[in-house]
Scaffold this motif. Structure first.
Motif, short mmCIF file in Angstrom:
data_model
loop_
_atom_site.label_atom_id
_atom_site.label_comp_id
_atom_site.label_asym_id
_atom_site.label_seq_id
_atom_site.Cartn_x
_atom_site.Cartn_y
_atom_site.Cartn_z
N TRP A 186 -19.97 18.69 44.07
CA TRP A 186 -21.16 19.16 44.77
C TRP A 186 -21.20 18.64 46.20
O TRP A 186 -21.81 19.25 47.07
N ALA A 231 -22.66 19.79 50.44
CA ALA A 231 -23.80 19.04 50.95
C ALA A 231 -24.13 19.40 52.39
O ALA A 231 -23.24 19.53 53.23
N ALA A 232 -25.41 19.56 52.66
CA ALA A 232 -25.85 19.87 54.02
C ALA A 232 -25.62 18.70 54.97
O ALA A 232 -25.60 18.89 56.19
N CYS A 233 -25.45 17.51 54.43
CA CYS A 233 -25.26 16.32 55.27
C CYS A 233 -23.78 16.05 55.57
O CYS A 233 -23.47 15.03 56.20
N PHE A 266 -28.64 8.07 56.85
CA PHE A 266 -29.02 7.98 55.44
C PHE A 266 -29.08 6.54 54.93
O PHE A 266 -29.40 6.32 53.78
N VAL A 306 -32.67 17.93 56.78
CA VAL A 306 -31.31 18.16 56.29
C VAL A 306 -31.34 18.34 54.78
O VAL A 306 -30.80 19.32 54.23
N CYS A 307 -31.98 17.42 54.09
CA CYS A 307 -32.07 17.51 52.63
C CYS A 307 -32.87 18.75 52.21
O CYS A 307 -32.57 19.36 51.18
N CYS A 348 -30.64 21.63 51.86
CA CYS A 348 -29.39 21.33 51.15
C CYS A 348 -29.33 22.08 49.81
O CYS A 348 -30.25 21.97 49.00
N VAL A 352 -27.50 21.44 47.30
CA VAL A 352 -27.15 20.58 46.16
C VAL A 352 -28.09 19.39 46.04
O VAL A 352 -27.72 18.33 45.54
N GLN A 353 -29.32 19.59 46.47
CA GLN A 353 -30.29 18.50 46.45
C GLN A 353 -30.50 17.97 45.03
O GLN A 353 -30.57 16.77 44.81
N CYS A 398 -27.55 15.96 43.94
CA CYS A 398 -27.54 14.69 44.68
C CYS A 398 -28.52 13.69 44.08
O CYS A 398 -28.17 12.54 43.82
N ILE A 405 -30.77 6.65 51.53
CA ILE A 405 -31.61 7.81 51.25
C ILE A 405 -30.74 8.88 50.61
O ILE A 405 -29.74 9.30 51.18
N TRP A 406 -31.12 9.27 49.41
CA TRP A 406 -30.40 10.32 48.67
C TRP A 406 -31.41 11.40 48.35
O TRP A 406 -32.47 11.11 47.78
N ALA A 407 -31.10 12.65 48.70
CA ALA A 407 -32.02 13.76 48.44
C ALA A 407 -33.42 13.44 48.96
O ALA A 407 -34.42 13.73 48.30
S1 SF4 Z 1 -29.76 16.25 49.31
FE1 SF4 Z 1 -28.14 14.72 49.17
S2 SF4 Z 1 -26.26 15.85 49.59
FE2 SF4 Z 1 -27.96 17.10 50.29
S3 SF4 Z 1 -28.26 16.62 52.46
FE3 SF4 Z 1 -29.62 15.26 51.31
S4 SF4 Z 1 -28.45 13.39 50.94
FE4 SF4 Z 1 -27.00 15.00 51.55
#
Ligand code: SF4
Length: 118
Positions: free
Chosen positions: A3, A7-9, A17, A39-40, A43, A45-46, A49, A62-64
């Protein structure tokens, strides 16, 4: 983690992050969150993630669009049997599909979209 290729990041500065503080009330964390949330929010695949971050116990960064403190709260709620945004795919912001970090958030829009008046 296939995934991650979606990812948008992918092309975003990774330091965004990982704020230099774990204190959610610190202004530097708020600045990082403000930069990361758009960004999230777009995304694709949030959910994957956030699921990965929760399942692997990621306790920094920072995740999602969630902070370590928010993920600890979600994990505690999971343990208590409370429905969570990963298991239910709900609730999500009606405007940007950003998952709310905790299920108790009122309203249908995330704070970013509420600020924008979406
Ligand atoms: S949701 Fe996760 S994978 Fe998607 S941009 Fe945010 S940190 Fe990156």
């Amino acid at each position: 983690m296939s995934w991650q290729t979606r990812a948008a990041c992918r092309d975003t500065d990774p330091e965004l992050f990982f704020p230099p503080s774990d204190d959610d009330t610190a202004p530097v964390v708020a600045r990082h969150l403000s930069a990361v949330r758009p960004v999230c929010g777009r995304c694709p695949v949030q959910t994957e993630c956030l699921t990965w971050a929760l399942d692997t116990g990621q306790d920094v960064g920072i995740w999602a669009a969630t902070t370590p403190t928010e993920r600890r709260a979600i994990r505690r709620q999971r343990l208590a049997g409370v429905p969570d945004p990963v298991a239910d795919r709900e609730p999500a912001c009606a405007a940007c599909s950003l998952l709310f970090p905790v299920p108790a958030v009122d309203g249908s829009l995330c704070s970013t979209c509420q600020e924008k008046g979406a």
